[in-house]
Scaffold this motif. Structure first.
Motif, PDB file in Angstrom:
ATOM      1  N   PHE A 154       0.829  -1.201   0.000  1.00  0.00           N
ATOM      2  CA  PHE A 154       0.000   0.000   0.000  1.00  0.00           C
ATOM      3  C   PHE A 154       0.861   1.248   0.000  1.00  0.00           C
ATOM      4  O   PHE A 154       1.841   1.353   0.733  1.00  0.00           O
ATOM      5  CB  PHE A 154      -0.912   0.015   1.224  1.00  0.00           C
ATOM      6  CG  PHE A 154      -1.659   1.308   1.410  1.00  0.00           C
ATOM      7  CD1 PHE A 154      -2.499   1.785   0.418  1.00  0.00           C
ATOM      8  CD2 PHE A 154      -1.524   2.042   2.568  1.00  0.00           C
ATOM      9  CE1 PHE A 154      -3.180   2.981   0.581  1.00  0.00           C
ATOM     10  CE2 PHE A 154      -2.211   3.231   2.751  1.00  0.00           C
ATOM     11  CZ  PHE A 154      -3.041   3.707   1.753  1.00  0.00           C
ATOM     12  N   SER A 155       0.465   2.220  -0.836  1.00  0.00           N
ATOM     13  CA  SER A 155       1.144   3.508  -0.896  1.00  0.00           C
ATOM     14  C   SER A 155       0.099   4.618  -0.918  1.00  0.00           C
ATOM     15  O   SER A 155      -0.841   4.568  -1.717  1.00  0.00           O
ATOM     16  CB  SER A 155       2.012   3.580  -2.150  1.00  0.00           C
ATOM     17  OG  SER A 155       2.658   4.831  -2.230  1.00  0.00           O
ATOM     18  N   LEU A 156       0.261   5.594  -0.036  1.00  0.00           N
ATOM     19  CA  LEU A 156      -0.603   6.773   0.028  1.00  0.00           C
ATOM     20  C   LEU A 156       0.257   7.979  -0.302  1.00  0.00           C
ATOM     21  O   LEU A 156       1.234   8.276   0.401  1.00  0.00           O
ATOM     22  CB  LEU A 156      -1.216   6.922   1.421  1.00  0.00           C
ATOM     23  CG  LEU A 156      -2.014   8.188   1.713  1.00  0.00           C
ATOM     24  CD1 LEU A 156      -3.180   8.353   0.738  1.00  0.00           C
ATOM     25  CD2 LEU A 156      -2.505   8.186   3.155  1.00  0.00           C
ATOM     26  N   VAL A 157      -0.088   8.663  -1.398  1.00  0.00           N
ATOM     27  CA  VAL A 157       0.749   9.742  -1.913  1.00  0.00           C
ATOM     28  C   VAL A 157      -0.071  11.019  -2.047  1.00  0.00           C
ATOM     29  O   VAL A 157      -1.193  10.996  -2.555  1.00  0.00           O
ATOM     30  CB  VAL A 157       1.329   9.358  -3.296  1.00  0.00           C
ATOM     31  CG1 VAL A 157       2.217  10.457  -3.845  1.00  0.00           C
ATOM     32  CG2 VAL A 157       2.087   8.047  -3.210  1.00  0.00           C
ATOM     33  N   SER A 158       0.490  12.127  -1.577  1.00  0.00           N
ATOM     34  CA  SER A 158      -0.092  13.454  -1.794  1.00  0.00           C
ATOM     35  C   SER A 158       0.838  14.203  -2.742  1.00  0.00           C
ATOM     36  O   SER A 158       1.951  13.749  -3.010  1.00  0.00           O
ATOM     37  CB  SER A 158      -0.227  14.203  -0.464  1.00  0.00           C
ATOM     38  OG  SER A 158       1.036  14.629   0.006  1.00  0.00           O
ATOM     39  N   PRO A 159       0.418  15.365  -3.247  1.00  0.00           N
ATOM     40  CA  PRO A 159       1.310  16.111  -4.152  1.00  0.00           C
ATOM     41  C   PRO A 159       2.654  16.482  -3.512  1.00  0.00           C
ATOM     42  O   PRO A 159       3.661  16.583  -4.203  1.00  0.00           O
ATOM     43  CB  PRO A 159       0.505  17.370  -4.487  1.00  0.00           C
ATOM     44  CG  PRO A 159      -0.914  16.949  -4.347  1.00  0.00           C
ATOM     45  CD  PRO A 159      -0.909  15.986  -3.176  1.00  0.00           C
ATOM     46  N   GLU A 160       2.667  16.640  -2.195  1.00  0.00           N
ATOM     47  CA  GLU A 160       3.887  17.064  -1.505  1.00  0.00           C
ATOM     48  C   GLU A 160       4.856  15.932  -1.212  1.00  0.00           C
ATOM     49  O   GLU A 160       6.066  16.117  -1.210  1.00  0.00           O
ATOM     50  CB  GLU A 160       3.555  17.755  -0.173  1.00  0.00           C
ATOM     51  CG  GLU A 160       2.802  19.057  -0.311  1.00  0.00           C
ATOM     52  CD  GLU A 160       1.301  18.842  -0.511  1.00  0.00           C
ATOM     53  OE1 GLU A 160       0.759  17.811  -0.066  1.00  0.00           O
ATOM     54  OE2 GLU A 160       0.684  19.703  -1.157  1.00  0.00           O
ATOM     55  N   ARG A 161       4.288  14.710  -0.915  1.00  0.00           N
ATOM     56  CA  ARG A 161       5.168  13.634  -0.450  1.00  0.00           C
ATOM     57  C   ARG A 161       4.426  12.302  -0.395  1.00  0.00           C
ATOM     58  O   ARG A 161       3.204  12.263  -0.503  1.00  0.00           O
ATOM     59  CB  ARG A 161       5.709  13.951   0.946  1.00  0.00           C
ATOM     60  CG  ARG A 161       4.609  14.007   2.001  1.00  0.00           C
ATOM     61  CD  ARG A 161       5.136  14.522   3.344  1.00  0.00           C
ATOM     62  NE  ARG A 161       4.050  14.663   4.290  1.00  0.00           N
ATOM     63  CZ  ARG A 161       3.685  13.736   5.160  1.00  0.00           C
ATOM     64  NH1 ARG A 161       4.314  12.579   5.199  1.00  0.00           N
ATOM     65  NH2 ARG A 161       2.684  13.939   5.993  1.00  0.00           N
ATOM     66  N   GLU A 162       5.194  11.252  -0.194  1.00  0.00           N
ATOM     67  CA  GLU A 162       4.608   9.948   0.084  1.00  0.00           C
ATOM     68  C   GLU A 162       4.277   9.925   1.574  1.00  0.00           C
ATOM     69  O   GLU A 162       5.167  10.029   2.421  1.00  0.00           O
ATOM     70  CB  GLU A 162       5.584   8.832  -0.275  1.00  0.00           C
ATOM     71  CG  GLU A 162       4.993   7.451  -0.142  1.00  0.00           C
ATOM     72  CD  GLU A 162       5.901   6.391  -0.707  1.00  0.00           C
ATOM     73  OE1 GLU A 162       5.471   5.685  -1.633  1.00  0.00           O
ATOM     74  OE2 GLU A 162       7.045   6.273  -0.219  1.00  0.00           O
ATOM     75  N   VAL A 163       3.014   9.816   1.902  1.00  0.00           N
ATOM     76  CA  VAL A 163       2.546   9.894   3.288  1.00  0.00           C
ATOM     77  C   VAL A 163       2.729   8.559   3.998  1.00  0.00           C
ATOM     78  O   VAL A 163       3.051   8.514   5.186  1.00  0.00           O
ATOM     79  CB  VAL A 163       1.066  10.339   3.319  1.00  0.00           C
ATOM     80  CG1 VAL A 163       0.536  10.386   4.732  1.00  0.00           C
ATOM     81  CG2 VAL A 163       0.912  11.698   2.634  1.00  0.00           C
ATOM     82  N   PHE A 164       2.525   7.454   3.274  1.00  0.00           N
ATOM     83  CA  PHE A 164       2.675   6.123   3.851  1.00  0.00           C
ATOM     84  C   PHE A 164       3.041   5.153   2.741  1.00  0.00           C
ATOM     85  O   PHE A 164       2.520   5.245   1.628  1.00  0.00           O
ATOM     86  CB  PHE A 164       1.368   5.657   4.510  1.00  0.00           C
ATOM     87  CG  PHE A 164       1.456   4.277   5.096  1.00  0.00           C
ATOM     88  CD1 PHE A 164       1.853   4.085   6.407  1.00  0.00           C
ATOM     89  CD2 PHE A 164       1.144   3.154   4.339  1.00  0.00           C
ATOM     90  CE1 PHE A 164       1.948   2.806   6.949  1.00  0.00           C
ATOM     91  CE2 PHE A 164       1.233   1.873   4.866  1.00  0.00           C
ATOM     92  CZ  PHE A 164       1.634   1.703   6.181  1.00  0.00           C
ATOM     93  N   ALA A 165       3.897   4.195   3.067  1.00  0.00           N
ATOM     94  CA  ALA A 165       4.202   3.097   2.146  1.00  0.00           C
ATOM     95  C   ALA A 165       4.591   1.893   2.984  1.00  0.00           C
ATOM     96  O   ALA A 165       5.354   2.022   3.949  1.00  0.00           O
ATOM     97  CB  ALA A 165       5.336   3.468   1.201  1.00  0.00           C
ATOM     98  N   GLY A 166       4.032   0.745   2.655  1.00  0.00           N
ATOM     99  CA  GLY A 166       4.393  -0.458   3.386  1.00  0.00           C
ATOM    100  C   GLY A 166       3.474  -1.617   3.085  1.00  0.00           C
ATOM    101  O   GLY A 166       2.503  -1.496   2.334  1.00  0.00           O
ATOM    102  N   ALA A 219      -3.487  14.686   2.016  1.00  0.00           N
ATOM    103  CA  ALA A 219      -3.496  13.522   2.913  1.00  0.00           C
ATOM    104  C   ALA A 219      -2.627  13.817   4.120  1.00  0.00           C
ATOM    105  O   ALA A 219      -1.560  14.420   3.998  1.00  0.00           O
ATOM    106  CB  ALA A 219      -2.992  12.283   2.196  1.00  0.00           C
ATOM    107  N   SER A 220      -3.107  13.386   5.296  1.00  0.00           N
ATOM    108  CA  SER A 220      -2.319  13.510   6.514  1.00  0.00           C
ATOM    109  C   SER A 220      -2.801  12.479   7.520  1.00  0.00           C
ATOM    110  O   SER A 220      -3.946  12.035   7.484  1.00  0.00           O
ATOM    111  CB  SER A 220      -2.443  14.917   7.103  1.00  0.00           C
ATOM    112  OG  SER A 220      -3.778  15.204   7.419  1.00  0.00           O
TER     113      SER A 220
END
Length: 89
Positions: free
Chosen positions: A7-19, A83-84
């Motif tokens: 799973f990867s959660l990405v916002s325009p600023e950064r990758e918020v979560f990956a794992g 995303a946060s």
């Protein structure tokens, strides 16, 4: 259940979560949905709401404001407008 979900959660600023996780619940525009390992491929738009990530007994909650979710053979990617992380349990 076989294995883990990438799973990867990405916002325009950064990758918020990956794992690697067990399950992800997300707010689709046509209703909430859950994704487990080996889920059938699909793509959907997201509405504002929580994305809950389950790994074992741990749970992490992120908020997203729009975007898209893509489930494919490699896993789940959420491209969010914003995303946060809002809570960890």
């Amino acid at each position: 259940m076989a294995g883990k979900l990438n799973f990867s959660l990405v916002s325009p600023e950064r990758e918020v979560f990956a794992g690697l996780v067990d399950q992800v619940d997300a707010p689709g525009v046509e209703g909430d949905f859950g994704v487990l390992p080996e889920h059938a491929p699909f793509m959907t738009a997201l509405r504002e709401g929580p994305v809950t990530v389950f790994t074992g007994t741990a749970r992490r909650v992120f908020t997203v404001k729009g975007g898209f979710a893509d489930v494919n053979a490699e896993g789940l990617t959420i491209l969010a407008e914003e995303a946060s992380e809002v809570a960890a349990a």
